[in-house]
Design a protein around this motif. Structure first.
Motif, PDB file in Angstrom:
ATOM      1  N   VAL A 282     -18.539  -1.662  -7.912  1.00 26.95           N
ATOM      2  CA  VAL A 282     -19.547  -0.700  -9.134  1.00 26.95           C
ATOM      3  C   VAL A 282     -19.839   0.422  -8.740  1.00 26.95           C
ATOM      4  CG1 VAL A 282     -22.090  -0.777 -10.099  1.00 26.95           C
ATOM      5  CG2 VAL A 282     -20.644  -3.007  -9.674  1.00 26.95           C
ATOM      6  N   GLU A 283     -19.720   0.867  -7.673  1.00 31.17           N
ATOM      7  CA  GLU A 283     -19.690   2.110  -6.972  1.00 31.17           C
ATOM      8  C   GLU A 283     -18.580   1.997  -5.571  1.00 31.17           C
ATOM      9  OE1 GLU A 283     -20.951   4.890  -8.032  1.00 31.17           O
ATOM     10  OE2 GLU A 283     -21.903   4.375  -9.514  1.00 31.17           O
ATOM     11  N   PRO A 284     -17.180   2.236  -5.586  1.00 31.25           N
ATOM     12  CA  PRO A 284     -16.616   1.936  -4.666  1.00 31.25           C
ATOM     13  C   PRO A 284     -16.689   3.574  -3.758  1.00 31.25           C
ATOM     14  CG  PRO A 284     -15.610   2.759  -6.690  1.00 31.25           C
ATOM     15  CD  PRO A 284     -16.946   2.364  -6.758  1.00 31.25           C
ATOM     16  N   SER A 285     -16.283   2.971  -2.666  1.00 33.43           N
ATOM     17  CA  SER A 285     -16.309   3.810  -1.467  1.00 33.43           C
ATOM     18  C   SER A 285     -14.911   4.800  -2.220  1.00 33.43           C
ATOM     19  CB  SER A 285     -16.046   3.376  -0.419  1.00 33.43           C
ATOM     20  OG  SER A 285     -15.381   2.814  -0.067  1.00 33.43           O
ATOM     21  N   LEU A 286     -15.239   5.968  -1.920  1.00 29.75           N
ATOM     22  CA  LEU A 286     -13.508   7.195  -2.449  1.00 29.75           C
ATOM     23  C   LEU A 286     -12.960   7.557  -1.349  1.00 29.75           C
ATOM     24  CD1 LEU A 286     -15.857   8.383  -5.209  1.00 29.75           C
ATOM     25  CD2 LEU A 286     -13.995   6.437  -5.105  1.00 29.75           C
TER      26      LEU A 286
ATOM     27  N   ASP B  91       1.233  -1.555   0.172  1.00 27.67           N
ATOM     28  CA  ASP B  91       0.060  -0.003   0.213  1.00 27.67           C
ATOM     29  C   ASP B  91       1.036   1.224  -0.100  1.00 27.67           C
ATOM     30  OD1 ASP B  91      -2.292   1.513  -0.209  1.00 27.67           O
ATOM     31  OD2 ASP B  91      -2.791   1.077   2.412  1.00 27.67           O
ATOM     32  N   GLY B  92       0.224   2.392  -1.004  1.00 24.33           N
ATOM     33  CA  GLY B  92       1.712   3.835  -1.195  1.00 24.33           C
ATOM     34  C   GLY B  92       2.525   3.421  -2.235  1.00 24.33           C
ATOM     35  N   TRP B  93       2.213   2.063  -2.963  1.00 20.13           N
ATOM     36  CA  TRP B  93       3.409   1.997  -3.797  1.00 20.13           C
ATOM     37  C   TRP B  93       3.663   2.829  -5.360  1.00 20.13           C
ATOM     38  CZ3 TRP B  93       8.043  -0.482  -4.871  1.00 20.13           C
ATOM     39  CH2 TRP B  93       8.075  -0.765  -5.927  1.00 20.13           C
ATOM     40  N   GLN B  94       4.258   3.661  -5.485  1.00 22.30           N
ATOM     41  CA  GLN B  94       4.534   5.165  -6.855  1.00 22.30           C
ATOM     42  C   GLN B  94       4.271   4.135  -7.920  1.00 22.30           C
ATOM     43  OE1 GLN B  94       5.257   8.409  -5.716  1.00 22.30           O
ATOM     44  NE2 GLN B  94       4.653   8.681  -3.875  1.00 22.30           N
ATOM     45  N   GLU B  95       2.999   4.264  -8.963  1.00 28.17           N
ATOM     46  CA  GLU B  95       2.853   3.536 -10.051  1.00 28.17           C
ATOM     47  C   GLU B  95       2.153   3.939 -10.828  1.00 28.17           C
ATOM     48  OE1 GLU B  95       4.968   1.726 -12.294  1.00 28.17           O
ATOM     49  OE2 GLU B  95       4.900   0.075 -11.055  1.00 28.17           O
ATOM     50  N   ASP B  96       2.765   4.238 -12.599  1.00 20.87           N
ATOM     51  CA  ASP B  96       1.110   4.816 -13.184  1.00 20.87           C
ATOM     52  C   ASP B  96       1.739   4.037 -14.679  1.00 20.87           C
ATOM     53  OD1 ASP B  96       3.989   6.104 -14.095  1.00 20.87           O
ATOM     54  OD2 ASP B  96       2.842   7.910 -13.288  1.00 20.87           O
ATOM     55  N   GLY B  97       0.846   4.354 -16.013  1.00 23.05           N
ATOM     56  CA  GLY B  97       1.286   4.113 -16.712  1.00 23.05           C
ATOM     57  C   GLY B  97       2.206   4.014 -17.202  1.00 23.05           C
ATOM     58  N   LYS B  98       2.831   5.007 -17.676  1.00 29.49           N
ATOM     59  CA  LYS B  98       4.097   5.571 -18.026  1.00 29.49           C
ATOM     60  C   LYS B  98       5.578   4.768 -17.497  1.00 29.49           C
ATOM     61  CE  LYS B  98       3.459  10.371 -19.375  1.00 29.49           C
ATOM     62  NZ  LYS B  98       3.281  11.561 -19.196  1.00 29.49           N
ATOM     63  N   ARG B  99       5.578   4.146 -16.024  1.00 39.25           N
ATOM     64  CA  ARG B  99       6.650   3.771 -15.194  1.00 39.25           C
ATOM     65  C   ARG B  99       6.664   1.926 -15.598  1.00 39.25           C
ATOM     66  NH1 ARG B  99       6.790   5.841  -9.871  1.00 39.25           N
ATOM     67  NH2 ARG B  99       8.123   7.978 -10.156  1.00 39.25           N
TER      68      ARG B  99
ATOM     69  N   THR C 158     -10.398  -0.154 -15.933  1.00 38.47           N
ATOM     70  CA  THR C 158     -11.101   0.680 -15.330  1.00 38.47           C
ATOM     71  C   THR C 158     -12.848   0.673 -15.395  1.00 38.47           C
ATOM     72  OG1 THR C 158      -9.914   2.649 -15.290  1.00 38.47           O
ATOM     73  CG2 THR C 158     -12.107   3.233 -15.067  1.00 38.47           C
ATOM     74  N   ASP C 159     -13.187   0.422 -16.590  1.00 40.42           N
ATOM     75  CA  ASP C 159     -14.094  -0.299 -16.966  1.00 40.42           C
ATOM     76  C   ASP C 159     -14.529  -1.012 -16.681  1.00 40.42           C
ATOM     77  OD1 ASP C 159     -14.255   1.927 -18.871  1.00 40.42           O
ATOM     78  OD2 ASP C 159     -13.601   0.570 -20.225  1.00 40.42           O
ATOM     79  N   ALA C 160     -14.118  -2.005 -15.868  1.00 42.45           N
ATOM     80  CA  ALA C 160     -14.310  -3.601 -15.324  1.00 42.45           C
ATOM     81  C   ALA C 160     -14.872  -2.905 -13.659  1.00 42.45           C
ATOM     82  CB  ALA C 160     -13.662  -4.774 -15.008  1.00 42.45           C
ATOM     83  N   GLY C 161     -14.023  -2.165 -13.451  1.00 40.83           N
ATOM     84  CA  GLY C 161     -14.283  -1.918 -11.790  1.00 40.83           C
ATOM     85  C   GLY C 161     -13.196  -1.954 -10.749  1.00 40.83           C
ATOM     86  N   TYR C 162     -12.246  -2.396 -11.905  1.00 42.91           N
ATOM     87  CA  TYR C 162     -10.838  -2.558 -10.279  1.00 42.91           C
ATOM     88  C   TYR C 162      -9.954  -1.462 -10.271  1.00 42.91           C
ATOM     89  CZ  TYR C 162     -11.814  -7.576 -11.110  1.00 42.91           C
ATOM     90  OH  TYR C 162     -12.494  -8.970 -11.720  1.00 42.91           O
ATOM     91  N   TYR C 163      -9.905  -0.170 -10.968  1.00 47.27           N
ATOM     92  CA  TYR C 163      -8.929   0.410 -11.387  1.00 47.27           C
ATOM     93  C   TYR C 163      -9.750   1.832 -11.369  1.00 47.27           C
ATOM     94  CZ  TYR C 163      -3.945   3.168 -12.935  1.00 47.27           C
ATOM     95  OH  TYR C 163      -3.272   4.274 -12.345  1.00 47.27           O
ATOM     96  N   ARG C 164      -8.944   2.901 -10.607  1.00 43.01           N
ATOM     97  CA  ARG C 164      -9.798   3.896 -10.684  1.00 43.01           C
ATOM     98  C   ARG C 164      -8.761   5.076 -10.136  1.00 43.01           C
ATOM     99  NH1 ARG C 164     -15.265   3.996 -10.537  1.00 43.01           N
ATOM    100  NH2 ARG C 164     -16.470   2.166 -11.819  1.00 43.01           N
ATOM    101  N   VAL C 165      -8.700   6.454 -10.924  1.00 43.92           N
ATOM    102  CA  VAL C 165      -7.353   7.240 -10.625  1.00 43.92           C
ATOM    103  C   VAL C 165      -9.133   8.781 -10.302  1.00 43.92           C
ATOM    104  CG1 VAL C 165      -5.641   9.191 -11.446  1.00 43.92           C
ATOM    105  CG2 VAL C 165      -5.846   6.668 -11.943  1.00 43.92           C
ATOM    106  N   PHE C 166      -8.151   9.165  -8.954  1.00 45.04           N
ATOM    107  CA  PHE C 166      -8.927  10.681  -8.923  1.00 45.04           C
ATOM    108  C   PHE C 166      -8.037  11.640  -8.260  1.00 45.04           C
ATOM    109  CE2 PHE C 166     -11.546   6.861  -7.095  1.00 45.04           C
ATOM    110  CZ  PHE C 166     -12.037   6.690  -7.438  1.00 45.04           C
TER     111      PHE C 166
ATOM    112  N   ALA D 105      -4.462   6.970  -7.335  1.00 45.70           N
ATOM    113  CA  ALA D 105      -4.707   5.465  -7.825  1.00 45.70           C
ATOM    114  C   ALA D 105      -5.732   4.587  -7.262  1.00 45.70           C
ATOM    115  CB  ALA D 105      -4.073   4.572  -9.038  1.00 45.70           C
ATOM    116  N   HIS D 106      -6.005   3.777  -7.762  1.00 42.54           N
ATOM    117  CA  HIS D 106      -6.771   2.586  -6.541  1.00 42.54           C
ATOM    118  C   HIS D 106      -7.283   1.682  -7.056  1.00 42.54           C
ATOM    119  CE1 HIS D 106      -8.442   5.759  -3.114  1.00 42.54           C
ATOM    120  NE2 HIS D 106      -7.887   6.203  -3.415  1.00 42.54           N
ATOM    121  N   VAL D 107      -7.019   0.248  -6.556  1.00 37.88           N
ATOM    122  CA  VAL D 107      -6.900  -1.312  -7.285  1.00 37.88           C
ATOM    123  C   VAL D 107      -7.408  -2.008  -5.938  1.00 37.88           C
ATOM    124  CG1 VAL D 107      -6.123  -2.563  -8.183  1.00 37.88           C
ATOM    125  CG2 VAL D 107      -4.791  -0.319  -8.307  1.00 37.88           C
TER     126      VAL D 107
END
Length: 309
Positions: A98-102, A41-49, A69-77, A90-92
């Motif tokens: 469906v409606e994750p607690s943010l 938890d707290g790992w720093q990662e993004d698409g470019k890396r 993201t469409d399947a509900g496993y990954y969101r960026v806020f 990012a949250h994984v």
């Protein structure tokens, strides 16, 4: 197929089978999801890396993240920090949400006043005039606008439709040379009656270009209004010959003596005592009567003073 598993005492991740067997996701997306869930938890990662550290390129990684993201496993806020700055977080999840607690503040219900305290504004504006008066005013305004686009500004005479279309086409060709003043067919039709007057008074495309294009500001915010103003202020005068014809005064030479119409300015043949070719000699008494009648008409016009015998 035979599956071989090893007993791990440390350095392993427990994942649900539904995640690894989710056929909605590509194998790239499932592999990226498993990789992210194996991080602390707290790992720093993004698409470019991810793309820089794997054989897949950025397009493949980005497509896989969109699947997650469409399947509900990954969101960026976007989250605002205490100092007012914003960061991307990012949250994984290992199960689709469906409606994750943010972890961000959400708008709650109002605690002041009742639900009907602030009424919703009616977007349909009502006229302060009575219904019949409002309808009559709207009809009169529409009629004035139609008359303004069809009637001439000076004379009030109707302009044929084909002349209005020709004037609009001329204006479009003229303004096309200047990007700051470029007009469309609909805008050109609004000032077509003014352009038609220019054309009727002998002006051409070169005259319109000279009146409209020079001396423009660096930025033109209302091209149609500027064109209309210049067309009105620089309207060429009506030619003198046309103004006389419009007033009904036809310039035709007349005899200086009797006032008969002649081809050239001067005396007509009877007043000049010139008989037509091949004509027989006239009666002296008839000639005397004609000359007397000519003198009477001239005296009435104030051209000559009759000689008293």
């Amino acid at each position: 197929m035979r599956i071989h598993r090893s007993a791990h005492a440390h350095g392993f991740t427990v994942l649900p089978n539904t995640l690894l067997q989710d056929r909605r996701l590509s194998y790239t997306a499932r592999g990226i999801l498993a990789d992210l869930l194996s991080r602390p938890d707290g790992w720093q990662e993004d698409g470019k890396r991810m793309a820089d550290s794997s054989p897949q390129g950025r397009m493949a990684v980005g497509r896989a993240l969109r699947e997650l993201t469409d399947a509900g496993y990954y969101r960026v806020f976007r989250v605002q920090q205490a100092d007012g700055t914003w960061i991307s977080e990012a949250h994984v999840w290992d199960t689709p949400q469906v409606e994750p607690s943010l972890p961000r503040p959400v708008s709650g219900e109002s605690t002041i006043g009742d639900s009907g305290t602030n009424p919703v504004k009616d977007l349909v504006k009502e006229s302060p005039l009575p219904p019949q008066a409002a309808d009559e005013a709207a009809a009169a305004a529409a009629a004035r606008e139609e008359d303004r686009s069809v009637e001439e500004w000076a004379g009030g005479e109707s302009i044929p439709d084909f002349k209005l279309q020709e004037a609009a086409d001329v204006l479009v060709r003229v303004t096309r040379r200047e990007p700051r003043l470029r007009l469309g067919q609909r805008e050109a039709a609004e000032v077509a009656p003014l352009v038609a007057q220019w054309l009727e008074r002998g002006a051409g495309e070169a005259d319109l270009a000279q009146a409209l294009l020079p001396g423009l500001p660096p930025r033109v915010h209302a091209a149609l209004a500027l064109v209309r103003t210049r067309l009105e202020r620089k309207m060429p005068p009506i030619p003198a010959a046309r103004s006389q014809e419009a007033a009904g005064a036809r310039v035709r030479p007349e005899c200086d003596d009797c006032g008969r119409p002649v081809l050239e300015q001067g005396l007509c043949r009877p007043c000049a005592d010139v008989a037509p070719r091949g004509a027989a000699p006239s009666d002296p008494r008839a000639e005397l009567a004609a000359r007397g009648a000519a003198l009477v008409r001239a005296s009435l016009r104030g051209l000559v003073q009759p000689a008293l015998a």
